[in-house]
Design a protein around this motif. Sequence first.
Motif, PDB file in Angstrom:
ATOM      1  N   LEU A  16      44.795  82.111 129.186  1.00 23.22           N
ATOM      2  CA  LEU A  16      46.283  81.589 129.665  1.00 23.22           C
ATOM      3  C   LEU A  16      45.804  81.326 131.134  1.00 23.22           C
ATOM      4  O   LEU A  16      44.621  81.520 131.508  1.00 23.22           O
ATOM      5  N   LYS A  17      46.568  80.122 131.387  1.00 25.14           N
ATOM      6  CA  LYS A  17      46.457  79.375 132.788  1.00 25.14           C
ATOM      7  C   LYS A  17      46.526  80.443 133.616  1.00 25.14           C
ATOM      8  O   LYS A  17      47.528  81.009 134.352  1.00 25.14           O
ATOM      9  N   ILE A  18      45.310  80.984 134.563  1.00 31.66           N
ATOM     10  CA  ILE A  18      45.647  82.202 134.646  1.00 31.66           C
ATOM     11  C   ILE A  18      44.633  82.181 137.013  1.00 31.66           C
ATOM     12  O   ILE A  18      44.487  80.928 137.076  1.00 31.66           O
ATOM     13  N   SER A  19      46.068  82.209 138.259  1.00 32.19           N
ATOM     14  CA  SER A  19      44.564  82.663 139.329  1.00 32.19           C
ATOM     15  C   SER A  19      44.455  83.796 139.794  1.00 32.19           C
ATOM     16  O   SER A  19      45.301  84.648 139.293  1.00 32.19           O
ATOM     17  N   THR A  20      42.935  84.284 139.777  1.00 28.94           N
ATOM     18  CA  THR A  20      42.961  85.475 139.962  1.00 28.94           C
ATOM     19  C   THR A  20      42.696  85.377 142.324  1.00 28.94           C
ATOM     20  O   THR A  20      41.954  86.172 142.500  1.00 28.94           O
ATOM     21  N   ILE A  21      43.540  84.766 142.459  1.00 27.00           N
ATOM     22  CA  ILE A  21      43.627  84.534 144.248  1.00 27.00           C
ATOM     23  C   ILE A  21      43.935  86.074 144.768  1.00 27.00           C
ATOM     24  O   ILE A  21      43.444  86.133 145.622  1.00 27.00           O
ATOM     25  N   ASP A  22      44.783  86.321 143.580  1.00 25.26           N
ATOM     26  CA  ASP A  22      45.183  87.521 144.834  1.00 25.26           C
ATOM     27  C   ASP A  22      46.073  88.515 143.849  1.00 25.26           C
ATOM     28  O   ASP A  22      47.401  88.236 142.917  1.00 25.26           O
ATOM     29  N   GLY A  23      45.886  89.181 143.681  1.00 23.85           N
ATOM     30  CA  GLY A  23      46.399  90.136 141.391  1.00 23.85           C
ATOM     31  C   GLY A  23      45.891  88.638 140.651  1.00 23.85           C
ATOM     32  O   GLY A  23      44.435  88.247 140.750  1.00 23.85           O
ATOM     33  N   VAL A  24      46.715  89.157 140.288  1.00 21.03           N
ATOM     34  CA  VAL A  24      46.585  87.696 139.077  1.00 21.03           C
ATOM     35  C   VAL A  24      48.089  87.110 138.361  1.00 21.03           C
ATOM     36  O   VAL A  24      49.133  87.921 138.248  1.00 21.03           O
ATOM     37  N   ARG A  62      52.754  95.446 141.776  1.00 18.08           N
ATOM     38  CA  ARG A  62      54.340  94.633 142.015  1.00 18.08           C
ATOM     39  C   ARG A  62      53.739  93.431 140.855  1.00 18.08           C
ATOM     40  O   ARG A  62      52.932  93.210 140.825  1.00 18.08           O
ATOM     41  N   LEU A  63      55.280  93.336 140.479  1.00 18.46           N
ATOM     42  CA  LEU A  63      55.614  92.033 139.656  1.00 18.46           C
ATOM     43  C   LEU A  63      56.948  90.703 139.346  1.00 18.46           C
ATOM     44  O   LEU A  63      57.031  91.874 140.859  1.00 18.46           O
ATOM     45  N   TYR A  64      56.188  89.801 140.124  1.00 19.68           N
ATOM     46  CA  TYR A  64      57.053  88.865 140.489  1.00 19.68           C
ATOM     47  C   TYR A  64      57.141  87.829 139.424  1.00 19.68           C
ATOM     48  O   TYR A  64      56.286  87.283 139.216  1.00 19.68           O
ATOM     49  N   ALA A  65      58.619  87.771 138.707  1.00 22.18           N
ATOM     50  CA  ALA A  65      58.474  87.021 137.989  1.00 22.18           C
ATOM     51  C   ALA A  65      59.311  85.616 137.904  1.00 22.18           C
ATOM     52  O   ALA A  65      59.821  86.301 138.704  1.00 22.18           O
ATOM     53  N   GLU A  66      59.425  84.878 137.407  1.00 21.29           N
ATOM     54  CA  GLU A  66      60.168  83.349 137.721  1.00 21.29           C
ATOM     55  C   GLU A  66      60.127  82.598 136.508  1.00 21.29           C
ATOM     56  O   GLU A  66      59.082  82.266 135.282  1.00 21.29           O
ATOM     57  N   ALA A  67      61.348  82.104 136.380  1.00 20.66           N
ATOM     58  CA  ALA A  67      61.346  81.280 134.750  1.00 20.66           C
ATOM     59  C   ALA A  67      63.049  80.581 135.565  1.00 20.66           C
ATOM     60  O   ALA A  67      63.547  81.176 136.287  1.00 20.66           O
ATOM     61  N   LYS A  68      63.308  79.477 134.097  1.00 19.52           N
ATOM     62  CA  LYS A  68      64.301  78.893 134.501  1.00 19.52           C
ATOM     63  C   LYS A  68      65.516  79.342 134.105  1.00 19.52           C
ATOM     64  O   LYS A  68      66.590  79.249 134.232  1.00 19.52           O
ATOM     65  N   SER A  69      65.066  80.985 133.617  1.00 18.05           N
ATOM     66  CA  SER A  69      66.600  81.839 133.158  1.00 18.05           C
ATOM     67  C   SER A  69      66.371  82.871 133.302  1.00 18.05           C
ATOM     68  O   SER A  69      64.520  83.355 133.168  1.00 18.05           O
ATOM     69  N   GLU A  70      66.874  83.803 134.113  1.00 16.09           N
ATOM     70  CA  GLU A  70      67.582  85.416 134.298  1.00 16.09           C
ATOM     71  C   GLU A  70      66.514  85.807 133.270  1.00 16.09           C
ATOM     72  O   GLU A  70      66.159  86.341 133.296  1.00 16.09           O
ATOM     73  N   ARG A  71      67.135  85.439 131.735  1.00 16.13           N
ATOM     74  CA  ARG A  71      67.039  86.528 130.690  1.00 16.13           C
ATOM     75  C   ARG A  71      65.898  86.867 130.558  1.00 16.13           C
ATOM     76  O   ARG A  71      64.650  87.464 130.752  1.00 16.13           O
ATOM     77  N   LYS A  72      64.528  84.791 130.764  1.00 17.63           N
ATOM     78  CA  LYS A  72      62.678  84.717 130.220  1.00 17.63           C
ATOM     79  C   LYS A  72      62.151  85.656 131.471  1.00 17.63           C
ATOM     80  O   LYS A  72      61.570  86.584 131.408  1.00 17.63           O
ATOM     81  N   ALA A  73      63.358  85.599 132.485  1.00 18.74           N
ATOM     82  CA  ALA A  73      62.370  86.012 134.193  1.00 18.74           C
ATOM     83  C   ALA A  73      62.214  87.597 134.330  1.00 18.74           C
ATOM     84  O   ALA A  73      61.290  88.853 134.126  1.00 18.74           O
ATOM     85  N   ILE A  76      50.063  84.253 136.193  1.00 24.00           N
ATOM     86  CA  ILE A  76      50.019  83.759 135.125  1.00 24.00           C
ATOM     87  C   ILE A  76      50.522  82.263 134.991  1.00 24.00           C
ATOM     88  O   ILE A  76      51.826  82.740 135.286  1.00 24.00           O
ATOM     89  N   TRP A  77      50.531  81.195 135.121  1.00 21.17           N
ATOM     90  CA  TRP A  77      51.252  79.728 133.982  1.00 21.17           C
ATOM     91  C   TRP A  77      51.458  80.163 133.415  1.00 21.17           C
ATOM     92  O   TRP A  77      50.397  79.582 132.732  1.00 21.17           O
ATOM     93  N   PHE A  78      52.975  79.293 132.730  1.00 23.69           N
ATOM     94  CA  PHE A  78      53.327  79.755 131.288  1.00 23.69           C
ATOM     95  C   PHE A  78      53.754  77.673 130.873  1.00 23.69           C
ATOM     96  O   PHE A  78      54.127  77.961 131.659  1.00 23.69           O
ATOM     97  N   GLU A  79      53.306  77.567 130.076  1.00 26.09           N
ATOM     98  CA  GLU A  79      54.098  76.354 129.407  1.00 26.09           C
ATOM     99  C   GLU A  79      55.356  75.380 129.893  1.00 26.09           C
ATOM    100  O   GLU A  79      55.620  74.727 130.349  1.00 26.09           O
ATOM    101  N   ASP A  80      56.619  76.727 129.557  1.00 29.74           N
ATOM    102  CA  ASP A  80      57.411  76.714 130.281  1.00 29.74           C
ATOM    103  C   ASP A  80      58.116  77.049 131.732  1.00 29.74           C
ATOM    104  O   ASP A  80      59.450  76.817 132.483  1.00 29.74           O
ATOM    105  N   LYS A  81      57.352  76.295 132.403  1.00 30.53           N
ATOM    106  CA  LYS A  81      57.481  76.645 134.280  1.00 30.53           C
ATOM    107  C   LYS A  81      57.583  78.057 134.517  1.00 30.53           C
ATOM    108  O   LYS A  81      57.977  78.111 135.579  1.00 30.53           O
ATOM    109  N   SER A  82      57.320  79.220 133.429  1.00 32.69           N
ATOM    110  CA  SER A  82      57.508  80.348 134.332  1.00 32.69           C
ATOM    111  C   SER A  82      56.292  81.075 134.736  1.00 32.69           C
ATOM    112  O   SER A  82      55.368  80.254 134.172  1.00 32.69           O
ATOM    113  N   THR A  83      56.558  81.819 135.262  1.00 26.26           N
ATOM    114  CA  THR A  83      55.005  82.211 135.568  1.00 26.26           C
ATOM    115  C   THR A  83      55.228  83.818 135.983  1.00 26.26           C
ATOM    116  O   THR A  83      56.832  84.605 136.294  1.00 26.26           O
TER     117      THR A  83
END
Length: 458
Positions: free
Chosen positions: A397-405, A427-438, A407-414
């Motif tokens: 997947l499209k990832i960054s390991t600057i601090d932890g991991v 700690r987990l931080y999710a972000e998405a265009k809908s609450e359900r997806k996050a 992941i950027w997904f195709e639908d702009k969620s991370t």
Amino acid sequence: MQSSKRLFGTNGIRGLANKELTPEIAIKIGCAIGTFFKRGTLIVGYDARTSSPMLAKAVISGLNATGCNVLLAGMAPTPALQYAVKRQRTDGAVIITASHNPPEYNGIKVVWNDGIELSREQEIQIEKIFFQETIRYAEWNSLGETQELPGIIDDYVEAIKTHVDVTKITKKHYHIVVDAANSVGNLAVPRLLRDLGCKITTLNGNIDGTFPGRLPEPRLENLNDLALTVKAVGADLGVAYDGDADRSIFVDEKGEIYWGDKTFALIEKYFLQDNPGEKIVTPVSSSTLIKDVADAYGGELVWTKVGSVTVAQTMKKLKAKLGGEENGGVFYGPHQSVRDGAMTTALILDIMARTGEKLSKLLGDLPQYFIEKGKVECPETLKEAVLKKLTAQVKGLKISTIDGVKIWFEDKSTILVRPSGTEPIYRLYAEAKSERKALELVREYTLKLEKLIKSLKS
Ligand code: MG
């Protein structure tokens, strides 16, 4: 303080007053800092905590004992003290503050001659002096001296005003509710807002180191009084500061509270309109919103590890003029490359005045994301192995390991999965265009982590 041979955490030295951070230790830390600065002149100031004057005196003893002169600025917001370093051209500063930590904590923050917190390499030098006891005491006839330094808050407020359109803001006669948590924000912000022609209603406006009104961290759950008051008095906005007033969290005229990356994105948008092509520095934990705004307005985004010192140091290295964090820290380089709550407030008012828009409209116009957070318990000893395994699992997947991991997904969620620096958790931080997806992302990665931890335990 940490048990391994480290004094400094992610933002200075922190500990429980008179338990971990006693006057004896503070003197020794002062001696180590003084030895590091080699007889320079340092500003000393502190926040409103009950233990701050006591610890300041101890640190000053250590600084004077190692030949450093001290300019004692007294109680002041951290950014006002950082600004004083630049203005007075001193070698640095020592600030007694535990920022947003609960009242029983305190801390010692060391600042270099540009007003920015020391780099990790510089901190290591102080730690070496402290642990190896290589303190260089001055002779009796070359001890450092201490003088008072009055007026730094006036200088600070005047400096902030030079970065905004005072006439335009003054004409609007904004009504603002200020909640500085009974701490040092009260010494600067009302003064600034008065100069900007605002009507002010204060909450927790008296200085009280027991923090009777609310805890010093401006978390959403601590800011209900502020939100209710904004609505009750019909104010244009509300603003809350943390214990040392370097972070600010805003409430719009409808009483809605915004997390810091929203207000940072607003500042970023107008900054990039005026300064296209500039670099924007933000930790990898910030919202994709910051990237969206950078893309839309021609900015170049630089992701960093989480932590305000890293953001400031990265800005310094790249000569970037704007940085920000999701916790309400905004670094406005033209003023100073450190978090600054009062400067942030003036910038928000400047944007409101020049657009003539309400805060709810300005923030509502930005792209919307839903954020969900989670945590998973993980023994310290397994943290590294877990991160390694998880990184291997998501390699495609499209990832960054600057601090932890992250992941950027195709639908702009991370999703960002990051080991806590202070607790045995991930700690987990999710972000998405809908609450359900996050929510789904947090659930999916919580399960993944639990499985990994379990497999490593057996
Ligand atoms: Mg702070």
